[in-house]
Enzyme design. Structure first.
Site, PDB file in Angstrom:
ATOM      1  N   ASP A  67       0.579  -1.117  -0.068  1.00 10.63           N
ATOM      2  CA  ASP A  67      -0.235  -0.275   0.119  1.00 10.63           C
ATOM      3  C   ASP A  67       0.851   1.352  -0.337  1.00 10.63           C
ATOM      4  OD1 ASP A  67      -1.406  -1.810   0.257  1.00 10.63           O
ATOM      5  OD2 ASP A  67      -2.829  -0.697   2.428  1.00 10.63           O
ATOM      6  N   ASP A  68       0.415   2.298  -0.319  1.00 15.02           N
ATOM      7  CA  ASP A  68       0.939   3.972  -0.345  1.00 15.02           C
ATOM      8  C   ASP A  68       1.721   4.619  -1.229  1.00 15.02           C
ATOM      9  OD1 ASP A  68      -1.200   3.355   2.099  1.00 15.02           O
ATOM     10  OD2 ASP A  68       0.550   3.432   3.649  1.00 15.02           O
TER      11      ASP A  68
ATOM     12  N   HIS B 220      -5.905   3.405  -3.583  1.00 15.88           N
ATOM     13  CA  HIS B 220      -5.539   3.278  -3.007  1.00 15.88           C
ATOM     14  C   HIS B 220      -6.475   4.787  -2.448  1.00 15.88           C
ATOM     15  CE1 HIS B 220      -5.111   2.114   1.677  1.00 15.88           C
ATOM     16  NE2 HIS B 220      -4.142   2.789   1.390  1.00 15.88           N
TER      17      HIS B 220
ATOM     18  N   HIS C  89      -5.814   9.362   0.930  1.00 19.86           N
ATOM     19  CA  HIS C  89      -5.292   8.575   1.760  1.00 19.86           C
ATOM     20  C   HIS C  89      -6.223   9.215   2.593  1.00 19.86           C
ATOM     21  CE1 HIS C  89      -4.232   5.359   5.049  1.00 19.86           C
ATOM     22  NE2 HIS C  89      -3.676   5.143   4.076  1.00 19.86           N
TER      23      HIS C  89
ATOM     24  N   TYR D 297      -7.030   2.700   6.101  1.00 19.47           N
ATOM     25  CA  TYR D 297      -6.740   2.221   7.801  1.00 19.47           C
ATOM     26  C   TYR D 297      -7.977   1.192   7.300  1.00 19.47           C
ATOM     27  CZ  TYR D 297      -5.554   7.120   8.025  1.00 19.47           C
ATOM     28  OH  TYR D 297      -4.859   8.241   7.589  1.00 19.47           O
TER      29      TYR D 297
ATOM     30  N   HIS E 182       3.409  -2.153   2.881  1.00 20.43           N
ATOM     31  CA  HIS E 182       3.643  -0.872   2.807  1.00 20.43           C
ATOM     32  C   HIS E 182       5.260  -0.733   1.604  1.00 20.43           C
ATOM     33  CE1 HIS E 182       1.091  -0.603   6.138  1.00 20.43           C
ATOM     34  NE2 HIS E 182       0.408   0.109   5.157  1.00 20.43           N
TER      35      HIS E 182
END
Length: 265
Positions: free
Chosen positions: A75-76, A127, A131, A168, A220
């Site tokens: 992720d991210d 995603h 965020h 989250y 991540h």
């Protein structure tokens, strides 16, 4: 021949020889001249990518109901460490799923990395753009976060994403509804490495090594400690007999838009 005509005849002969030599040089293969790097038109590149991979993602055929499959997810990103992670995965022949942030795709080397994720056969998922906890947004806010990222990735890569991961892991009925409208399944996880909190490669690798058949593992790619953990966790899971697959491959069919997925049981 008159004397005054001799010089003229000699000049004509020299001109003929010179022209013949020039003609022979032109007939030869042209010299190789170093080319300057061509400007890459993202729109044209996206169309080319879409043309060579119709129906993306093109999944491999695994029966994950019978063999031990695990889906590694990151992720991210894409971020400054994503390229090194892609190098590692390519050397090992491993495919993963990357849930990207729109603002990271838009920044610096993001476009190049997003195209590389797709080109090398990994799955790419949404995603959100920035965020936020989607449960705290209006329907229109959720839609903007998902649509803006989806449109950017499609413009850069030619791919229409089919998966999303709510930041989250925060989701509810209205997030599910907007995900369904955007054609995105909600992919959560059943194994959290907590690599965002414990930035120690050995700890991350050990936690990932606890995967079971059908697990979706959360990591991540923005953390260098996570990237350094990848070779060890790949070795551990390989020794345990796991096959590494993308999320879509884990379920052997495209996940249903709006529905939540945490693992394959």
């Amino acid at each position: 021949m008159r004397v005054w005509a001799l010089p003229l005849a000699l000049l004509a002969l020299v001109a003929c020889v010179t022209q013949s030599a020039a003609h022979r040089r032109a007939a030869r293969a042209p010299a190789i001249v170093p080319m300057r790097a061509a400007h890459v038109d993202p729109e044209r590149l996206a169309k080319r990518l879409a043309a060579i991979q119709p129906g993306w993602p093109r999944t491999r055929s695994y029966d994950c109901g019978r063999i031990k499959c695990v889906a590694l997810t990151f992720d991210d990103g894409p971020g400054e460490h994503t390229g090194r992670l892609l190098d590692m995965l390519r050397r090992r022949g491993v495919l993963a799923t990357f849930f990207v942030l729109g603002q990271m795709v838009a920044a610096d080397h993001g476009p190049h990395l997003a195209r590389r994720i797709v080109r090398e056969g990994h799955e790419i998922g949404n995603h959100s753009w920035s965020h936020p906890a989607l449960t705290g947004l209006s329907d229109d806010g959720v839609r903007r976060e998902l649509r803006r990222t989806g449109e950017l990735v499609r413009r850069l890569t030619g791919v229409r994403m089919r998966l999303m991961r709510p930041p989250y892991g925060a989701t509810d009925a209205h997030v599910a509804r907007e995900a369904r409208r955007e054609g995105l399944a909600q992919i959560l996880w059943n194994l959290d490495t907590l690599d965002w909190r414990d930035r120690v490669s050995e700890i991350v690798a050990r936690r990932a090594g606890r995967a079971k058949a059908g697990s979706i593992v959360l990591m991540h790619d923005i953390h260098p400690t996570t990237v350094r953990a990848v070779p060890h966790l790949l070795d551990t899971l390989t020794r345990r007999g796991f096959t590494f697959v993308t999320v879509s491959e884990l379920y052997e069919r495209p996940p249903v838009p709006g529905r939540e997925y945490t693992e394959r049981r």
